[in-house]
Design an enzyme around this catalytic site. Structure first.
Site, PDB file in Angstrom:
ATOM      1  N   SER A 282      83.863  53.253  84.549  1.00 45.52           N
ATOM      2  CA  SER A 282      84.942  53.952  85.226  1.00 45.52           C
ATOM      3  C   SER A 282      85.214  55.262  84.478  1.00 45.52           C
ATOM      4  O   SER A 282      84.310  56.074  84.313  1.00 45.52           O
ATOM      5  CB  SER A 282      86.177  53.044  85.324  1.00 45.52           C
ATOM      6  OG  SER A 282      87.153  53.585  86.168  1.00 45.52           O
TER       7      SER A 282
ATOM      8  N   GLU B  15      78.857  54.135  91.098  1.00 47.56           N
ATOM      9  CA  GLU B  15      79.821  53.229  91.735  1.00 47.56           C
ATOM     10  C   GLU B  15      81.129  53.981  91.838  1.00 47.56           C
ATOM     11  O   GLU B  15      81.323  55.005  91.189  1.00 47.56           O
ATOM     12  CB  GLU B  15      79.988  51.944  90.918  1.00 47.56           C
ATOM     13  CG  GLU B  15      80.492  52.129  89.492  1.00 47.56           C
ATOM     14  CD  GLU B  15      81.988  52.326  89.377  1.00 47.56           C
ATOM     15  OE1 GLU B  15      82.738  51.785  90.221  1.00 47.56           O
ATOM     16  OE2 GLU B  15      82.432  53.033  88.456  1.00 47.56           O
TER      17      GLU B  15
ATOM     18  N   HIS C  30      83.762  48.031  90.179  1.00 49.98           N
ATOM     19  CA  HIS C  30      85.133  47.613  89.934  1.00 49.98           C
ATOM     20  C   HIS C  30      85.498  46.265  90.551  1.00 49.98           C
ATOM     21  O   HIS C  30      86.600  45.760  90.294  1.00 49.98           O
ATOM     22  CB  HIS C  30      86.106  48.660  90.498  1.00 49.98           C
ATOM     23  CG  HIS C  30      86.233  49.891  89.669  1.00 49.98           C
ATOM     24  ND1 HIS C  30      85.270  50.880  89.642  1.00 49.98           N
ATOM     25  CD2 HIS C  30      87.221  50.316  88.846  1.00 49.98           C
ATOM     26  CE1 HIS C  30      85.663  51.854  88.833  1.00 49.98           C
ATOM     27  NE2 HIS C  30      86.842  51.522  88.341  1.00 49.98           N
TER      28      HIS C  30
END
Length: 302
Positions: A108, A200, A272
């Site tokens: 992230s 992602e 996630h």
């Protein structure tokens, strides 16, 4: 690429919060998983909250610096993502990352820190943060431990869906699509020549995904890379009021990546949501779209 020494069970893991505020309940749940295998250490200041940051830039940078300088530390794991690493990125010295290389685990917002390690010539691990760890299944937890402890080749991903055929080798580089895109045009973008890129994201509306992929293409990244893998894009949908008029995130990914002249696969089990398979960052891997596999040719550790 320097591969840090492997971590042994019982080894010291320093946890840091260089990004957003850390929710204590999720942290303690993940700490129980991590602490069952390693000697986990962290500073109580990790729970500091300053708006959307885990304390001031100075606090977060100093905490990371202490972890990197700890002679007993065998690895560094991020507590959570969120936002904040871009603010301190110019003050993370590549020479410090390379002087005593440690495997750094994050994803992230941690994409920025993994990219910094890659630019310093040190392999890292794109994998679960502490606050995510307890919510993952045992397979992904064990994959993280294996990535920290086991050098050498390994099968990373299976069941990938072929979009554009190809069998290619290259360093594995990427992470969160939004964060990675912010590195373009800065001195902090890793070298993507010949790379297998992987991405992602969470909660980006489909038109924003279109814009992000298009921007990377316009910047020449897909022309320089050898392949792309798309992972989990949970929650990437339009609000209900406009959803019927919008393509889905999956349709955007197929349309944007399906036109590239390089190998492309989708359906990677990282991101996630319910799966986040640990991946060595910056090391040589092989993507085979026909078999739907991604294989590490060398581990993140030595």
């Amino acid at each position: 690429m320097i591969r840090p020494p492997r971590l042994a069970p019982g080894g010291v893991v320093r946890v840091v919060a260089p990004s957003g505020p850390v929710p204590r309940d999720a942290f303690e749940a993940g700490l129980a998983v991590l602490g069952a295998r390693y000697d986990v250490r962290y500073d109580e200041g990790l729970f500091t909250r300053t708006g959307y940051l885990a304390g001031s830039d100075e606090r977060r940078l100093e905490e990371l610096g202490r972890a990197l300088a700890d002679p007993e530390a065998g690895a560094i794991v991020m507590a959570r993502g969120g936002y904040g690493l871009l603010r301190i990125l110019p003050f993370i010295d590549p020479a410090v990352l390379a002087a005593r290389p440690l495997p750094i685990v994050g994803f992230s917002d941690g994409t920025a820190l993994l990219a910094a390690a890659a630019r310093a010539g040190v392999a890292a691990i794109h994998g679960p943060v502490v606050t995510q760890l307890a919510a993952l299944g045992g397979e992904d937890q064990r994959a993280l431990f294996s990535c920290l402890e086991t050098p050498g080749p390994s099968r990373l991903l299976t069941g990938l869906e072929e979009l554009i055929p190809g069998r290619v080798r290259g360093p594995l580089i990427g992470g969160n699509l939004e964060v990675f895109s912010r590195l373009v045009g800065t001195p902090y973008l890793p070298d993507v020549r010949g790379a297998i890129l992987f991405f992602e994201d969470l909660g980006e509306r489909p038109y924003r995904l279109d814009r992000l992929f298009t921007a990377l293409d316009l910047a020449g990244l897909f022309g320089a890379a050898s392949a792309v893998i798309a992972g989990d894009f949970s929650g990437c949908r339009e609000p209900e009021a406009t959803r019927a008029d919008s393509p889905t995130a999956e349709e955007v990914i197929v349309e944007r990546l399906g036109r590239l002249p390089i190998a492309v696969a989708v359906g990677g089990s990282f991101g996630h949501h319910a799966r986040n398979r640990a991946l060595p960052y910056g090391t040589m891997c092989e993507l085979d779209t026909r078999s739907g596999t991604l294989t590490a040719l060398e581990g993140a550790v030595s």
